[in-house]
Motif scaffolding. Structure first.
Motif, mmCIF file in Angstrom:
data_model
loop_
_atom_site.group_PDB
_atom_site.id
_atom_site.type_symbol
_atom_site.label_atom_id
_atom_site.label_comp_id
_atom_site.label_asym_id
_atom_site.label_seq_id
_atom_site.Cartn_x
_atom_site.Cartn_y
_atom_site.Cartn_z
ATOM 1 N N SER A 145 -3.790 2.153 3.005
ATOM 2 C CA SER A 145 -4.502 0.871 3.044
ATOM 3 C C SER A 145 -5.412 0.706 1.831
ATOM 4 O O SER A 145 -5.559 -0.397 1.289
ATOM 5 N N ILE A 146 -6.002 1.785 1.401
ATOM 6 C CA ILE A 146 -6.970 1.734 0.302
ATOM 7 C C ILE A 146 -6.299 1.502 -1.047
ATOM 8 O O ILE A 146 -6.801 0.745 -1.881
ATOM 9 N N ILE A 147 -5.123 2.116 -1.274
ATOM 10 C CA ILE A 147 -4.537 2.060 -2.625
ATOM 11 C C ILE A 147 -3.226 1.277 -2.712
ATOM 12 O O ILE A 147 -2.650 1.159 -3.789
ATOM 13 N N CYS A 148 -2.754 0.712 -1.594
ATOM 14 C CA CYS A 148 -1.465 -0.001 -1.592
ATOM 15 C C CYS A 148 -1.441 -1.115 -2.644
ATOM 16 O O CYS A 148 -2.417 -1.860 -2.811
ATOM 17 N N ASP A 149 -0.302 -1.244 -3.338
ATOM 18 C CA ASP A 149 -0.173 -2.223 -4.430
ATOM 19 C C ASP A 149 0.434 -3.563 -4.009
ATOM 20 O O ASP A 149 0.516 -4.481 -4.820
ATOM 21 N N ASN A 150 0.892 -3.666 -2.758
ATOM 22 C CA ASN A 150 1.503 -4.921 -2.320
ATOM 23 C C ASN A 150 0.487 -6.061 -2.459
ATOM 24 O O ASN A 150 -0.706 -5.871 -2.226
ATOM 25 N N ILE A 151 0.967 -7.237 -2.815
ATOM 26 C CA ILE A 151 0.026 -8.350 -3.022
ATOM 27 C C ILE A 151 -0.471 -8.959 -1.710
ATOM 28 O O ILE A 151 -1.506 -9.619 -1.672
ATOM 29 N N HIS A 152 0.288 -8.748 -0.613
ATOM 30 C CA HIS A 152 -0.134 -9.226 0.710
ATOM 31 C C HIS A 152 -0.106 -8.047 1.673
ATOM 32 O O HIS A 152 0.954 -7.486 1.942
ATOM 33 N N ILE A 153 -1.272 -7.686 2.188
ATOM 34 C CA ILE A 153 -1.383 -6.515 3.066
ATOM 35 C C ILE A 153 -2.098 -6.916 4.344
ATOM 36 O O ILE A 153 -3.148 -7.564 4.320
ATOM 37 N N THR A 165 -14.853 0.895 6.809
ATOM 38 C CA THR A 165 -14.842 1.936 5.781
ATOM 39 C C THR A 165 -13.650 1.749 4.846
ATOM 40 O O THR A 165 -13.774 1.851 3.617
ATOM 41 N N VAL A 166 -12.487 1.469 5.416
ATOM 42 C CA VAL A 166 -11.276 1.268 4.616
ATOM 43 C C VAL A 166 -11.434 0.056 3.707
ATOM 44 O O VAL A 166 -11.089 0.098 2.515
ATOM 45 N N LEU A 167 -11.973 -1.038 4.241
ATOM 46 C CA LEU A 167 -12.110 -2.260 3.456
ATOM 47 C C LEU A 167 -13.052 -2.048 2.265
ATOM 48 O O LEU A 167 -12.744 -2.433 1.130
ATOM 49 N N THR A 168 -14.206 -1.421 2.525
ATOM 50 C CA THR A 168 -15.157 -1.207 1.434
ATOM 51 C C THR A 168 -14.627 -0.178 0.437
ATOM 52 O O THR A 168 -14.859 -0.307 -0.776
ATOM 53 N N LYS A 169 -13.907 0.826 0.926
ATOM 54 C CA LYS A 169 -13.330 1.839 0.025
ATOM 55 C C LYS A 169 -12.266 1.207 -0.875
ATOM 56 O O LYS A 169 -12.107 1.581 -2.036
ATOM 57 N N ARG A 170 -11.532 0.224 -0.337
ATOM 58 C CA ARG A 170 -10.529 -0.463 -1.150
ATOM 59 C C ARG A 170 -11.204 -1.247 -2.287
ATOM 60 O O ARG A 170 -10.696 -1.294 -3.412
ATOM 61 N N ILE A 171 -12.355 -1.847 -1.995
ATOM 62 C CA ILE A 171 -13.093 -2.554 -3.046
ATOM 63 C C ILE A 171 -13.502 -1.571 -4.143
ATOM 64 O O ILE A 171 -13.368 -1.861 -5.344
ATOM 65 N N GLU A 172 -13.986 -0.396 -3.720
ATOM 66 C CA GLU A 172 -14.354 0.635 -4.704
ATOM 67 C C GLU A 172 -13.138 1.029 -5.546
ATOM 68 O O GLU A 172 -13.238 1.196 -6.774
ATOM 69 N N PHE A 173 -11.985 1.151 -4.899
ATOM 70 C CA PHE A 173 -10.745 1.508 -5.605
ATOM 71 C C PHE A 173 -10.372 0.428 -6.630
ATOM 72 O O PHE A 173 -10.026 0.728 -7.780
ATOM 73 N N LEU A 174 -10.472 -0.818 -6.214
ATOM 74 C CA LEU A 174 -10.094 -1.919 -7.114
ATOM 75 C C LEU A 174 -10.983 -1.965 -8.354
ATOM 76 O O LEU A 174 -10.506 -2.194 -9.472
ATOM 77 N N VAL A 175 -12.283 -1.736 -8.169
ATOM 78 C CA VAL A 175 -13.221 -1.829 -9.287
ATOM 79 C C VAL A 175 -13.146 -0.597 -10.190
ATOM 80 O O VAL A 175 -13.047 -0.707 -11.411
ATOM 81 N N ASN A 176 -13.178 0.589 -9.574
ATOM 82 C CA ASN A 176 -13.305 1.814 -10.365
ATOM 83 C C ASN A 176 -11.979 2.393 -10.854
ATOM 84 O O ASN A 176 -11.960 3.119 -11.852
ATOM 85 N N TYR A 177 -10.890 2.091 -10.156
ATOM 86 C CA TYR A 177 -9.610 2.688 -10.541
ATOM 87 C C TYR A 177 -8.607 1.663 -11.069
ATOM 88 O O TYR A 177 -7.810 1.971 -11.945
ATOM 89 N N LYS A 178 -8.634 0.455 -10.510
ATOM 90 C CA LYS A 178 -7.717 -0.589 -10.988
ATOM 91 C C LYS A 178 -8.362 -1.457 -12.071
ATOM 92 O O LYS A 178 -7.716 -2.334 -12.636
ATOM 93 N N ARG A 179 -9.664 -1.200 -12.306
ATOM 94 C CA ARG A 179 -10.414 -1.922 -13.334
ATOM 95 C C ARG A 179 -10.399 -3.440 -13.129
ATOM 96 O O ARG A 179 -10.346 -4.219 -14.076
#
Length: 704
Positions: A145-153, A165-179
């Motif tokens: 859920s945190i790192i999935c690349d699909n455009i609709h999840i 926790t998953v939702l906020t962690k995904r935001i962290e992933f998008l900012v810090n890892y997906k830039r």
């Protein structure tokens, strides 16, 4: 394929149409079963009708079908002329329509989810390993859920599965890892409290404040403030509670009515029982604004044809609400005020007219997706983000009565065919024993069972009592004797009446507690370690070690009555009240971490507790001696006397009861038991003027 049993309710409707007179429940059941032992059947030659004996069901099963039809307004209960207590069943106008053009079975089928098992591929595992410590504390489904690349999840997150926790962690992933530029991320939730919690977690992760975390309404409000001059011809602000009170009283005055008179028309005697004048006035106010917002969301004019009424009292209620709503609409427009519905509707109108003003987001993340309504979906469609991540739980969809539509989460795959559906099934809140019970309670929805990794003792009980008073007494004694921190105890009820009565008992025993009802939240103490009492709607999202669910009787679950008369008459075609009540029961039970006590009085428990669930519980009948409070000066009695005094004064002066004295003040008076005006001056709400006006009378009432 349709199970033939899904259509059996139509046989009940056919029977009511065939029988040439209104019938009681027992006669109807005997008729459907083909029992000629009932003398009325032979006497009236009902056994010759085509629908006689068409259902080979047990009495309990037929009662459940009948209750479901009553809940959904397809069958009505009426009194026999001249015999007030003789209740008979009739087809409503909605029922006649249902018989000719069935839709209820389609709605029930639409609540069944096609379960999709989340597949964790070798490629997924390879990606997980790349992110090492960033994902190490999460299970595989959460990681995906945190790192999935699909455009609709769509993330289907069961109770206690860590969705926030998953939702906020995904935001962290998008900012810090997906830039992803943090300004291009919008996270939407439903309540101010949930928004603040999400912002706290994002801040703790060290992310900048440029990530937008909003409720649907706060997002719209900021847009409207920014573009006020484009949308309106004058400055417009959000309506306050004080504004609402002023509007309601002006509207009633224009109708030649007082609040007391309006409340008497609006509520039945049963609905008024156990509620203060303030609570009744507050419910009436909220219902009027709900009706206005409900129709504004649908771009419809409030019209009598939009309501299911039965009898003169319903018609009087709707008439007064229509008049108040029309006054509110005109007043708000004139004074430059907007409410929650206006925020969404006006923002959508702005974006449709000025597409260049639509903000562009690369990622939109929506929490509690099971609670969205059609207007909120329209706003999301207008934003049209390239990437959409939605988190929700169909099991916890409990707001259909106010416009939420479970079908948006259930039909997500139809709207986004190439989407990824990820199911979070690991429950980190409750013991295996509790999780097994809650899984079984909503098995008919077709969703994947939750799994618990917490063993714990089996402490799941179904307790029967001889009376409601004995049931309340058990809860009080258990709270007093419990070694559990009091902040880890919830007492949940289906109705405000039960809460108020139990609160009076706790106050009388000087037990600190917090009441969270659909209308209010109040603390009956100055401490922080309080037992929480709450209605189920008010406690959603919270948890406690020990949870009591009181009133688990056939009468309360599903709830037959309503504390919101006109709201209950609204024709909500997409809403199945019985299914929502079942989910509400699930939400109540799923709050418990270690111990779950379901209790009831009366002949039988709710049919939501099925035979499989019974096998998982310790079921027993308890004999409890109810304590008698002989001293008439105990706090509970003082509260009652003060409320009676307040009612008399408010009626005499023609002003709302809360203007005389708030419930908080009454609770404090009962706790302090003041002996002098000096004591009164230290109580909330008492200044020199009020002491001079009412001081002697109040001291007399308290110390009588």
């Amino acid at each position: 394929m349709i199970d033939i049993k899904e259509l059996d309710y139509l046989l009940v409707l056919r029977a009511l149409k065939d029988i040439p007179f209104s019938v009681g429940r027992k006669l109807l059941i005997d008729y459907l079963k083909g029992s000629e032992a009932n003398k009325s059947i032979l006497k009236n030659r009902l056994h010759l009708l085509d629908s006689f004996g068409t259902m080979i069901y047990e009495d309990d099963e037929l009662n459940q079908i009948i209750d479901s039809l009553i809940l959904n307004g397809i069958i009505t209960i009426t009194s026999v002329d001249g015999k007030k207590f003789w209740k008979v069943l009739e087809l409503s106008a909605k029922g006649k329509k249902e018989l000719d053009h069935p839709t209820l079975y389609k709605r029930k089928l639409s609540f069944h989810f096609r379960d999709v098992k989340t597949e964790i591929t070798d490629e997924d595992k390879r990606k997980f390993s790349v992110f090492g410590s960033f994902l190490h504390s999460f299970n595989d489904e959460q990681k995906k859920s945190i790192i999935c690349d699909n455009i609709h999840i769509l993330c289907l997150a069961g109770a206690g599965s860590g969705k926030t926790t998953v939702l906020t962690k995904r935001i962290e992933f998008l900012v810090n890892y997906k830039r992803i530029d943090s300004k291009k991320i919008l996270a939407i939730t439903f309540t101010r409290k949930a928004r603040m919690e999400m912002m706290r977690r994002i801040s703790k992760m060290g992310l900048t404040e440029s990530v937008k975390v909003e409720t649907f309404n706060s997002f719209c409000e900021k847009i409207l403030r920014k573009h006020n001059d484009i949308v309106y011809d004058k400055p417009v602000r959000v309506v306050t509670y004080r504004d609402k009170i002023k509007m309601i009283h002006r509207a009633l005055t224009s109708l030649g009515q007082t609040m007391s008179q309006a409340v008497d028309v609006y509520f039945t005697t049963a609905q008024k029982r156990g509620k203060s004048d303030d609570q009744l006035a507050n419910i009436f106010l909220n219902d009027c604004f709900f009706i206005r917002d409900y129709f504004k969301f649908r771009n419809k004019k409030i019209d009598a044809s939009c309501f299911e009424t039965s009898g003169n009292s319903d018609e009087r209620s709707t008439k007064i609400v229509f008049a108040v709503c029309n006054y509110i609409e005109a007043y708000m427009k004139k004074q430059g005020l907007r409410d929650f519905a206006d925020q969404l509707v006006d923002t959508i109108a702005l974006f449709e007219k000025h597409k260049e003003l639509i903000p562009e987001y690369e990622h939109v993340l929506i929490d509690e997706y099971q609670d969205v309504n059609s207007t909120q979906i329209k706003l999301v469609d207008i934003l049209k983000p390239p990437n959409l991540f939605c988190v929700g739980d169909p099991r916890q969809s409990i707001y259909g009565w106010r416009g939420s539509d479970i079908r948006y989460i259930l039909n997500f795959e139809d709207k986004y065919p190439a989407c990824e559906v990820i199911t979070l099934t690991k429950n980190y809140r409750s013991t295996k024993h509790i999780v097994n019970v809650i899984n079984t309670s909503i098995h008919n929805m077709g969703l994947a069972d939750l799994e618990s990794s917490i063993d714990g003792d089996k402490d799941v009980k179904l307790l029967k009592f001889s009376s409601e008073a004995a049931e309340f007494e058990f809860v009080v004694q258990k709270i007093i004797a419990s070694g559990i921190p009091k902040g880890e105890i919830f007492v949940l009820a289906r109705t405000n009446r039960q809460l108020n009565e139990l609160s009076d008992i706790l106050r009388a025993r000087r037990i600190k507690h917090i009441v969270r009802s659909d209308e209010m939240r109040k603390s009956i103490s100055s401490g922080i370690d309080d037992v929480t009492l709450a209605t189920i709607h008010a406690i959603k999202g919270l948890e406690a070690e020990l949870v009591f669910v009181i009133g688990c009787s056939y009468a309360n679950f599903p709830c037959k009555g309503s504390e919101h008369p006109v709201v209950d008459m609204v024709k909500v075609e997409e809403y199945d009240k019985e299914e929502e009540e079942r989910r509400l029961f699930y939400v109540a039970m799923s709050r418990a971490k270690k111990s779950l006590y379901l209790s009831y009085s009366g002949s039988r428990p709710t049919y939501f507790i099925n035979s499989d669930m019974l096998g998982m519980m310790d079921a027993k009948e308890l004999k409890v001696q109810v304590k008698k409070m002989a001293n008439t000066g105990f706090p509970g009695d003082v509260v009652s006397r003060l409320k009676n005094w307040r009612r008399e004064v408010s009626n005499a002066m023609g002003v709302p009861a809360f203007m005389i004295m708030h419930d908080r003040t009454i609770a404090e008076l009962a706790d302090v038991m003041p002996k002098s005006t000096d004591d009164l001056s230290r109580i909330h709400g008492f200044g020199p003027v009020k002491i001079k006006k009412y001081g002697d009378d109040i001291l007399d009432v308290v110390n009588r």
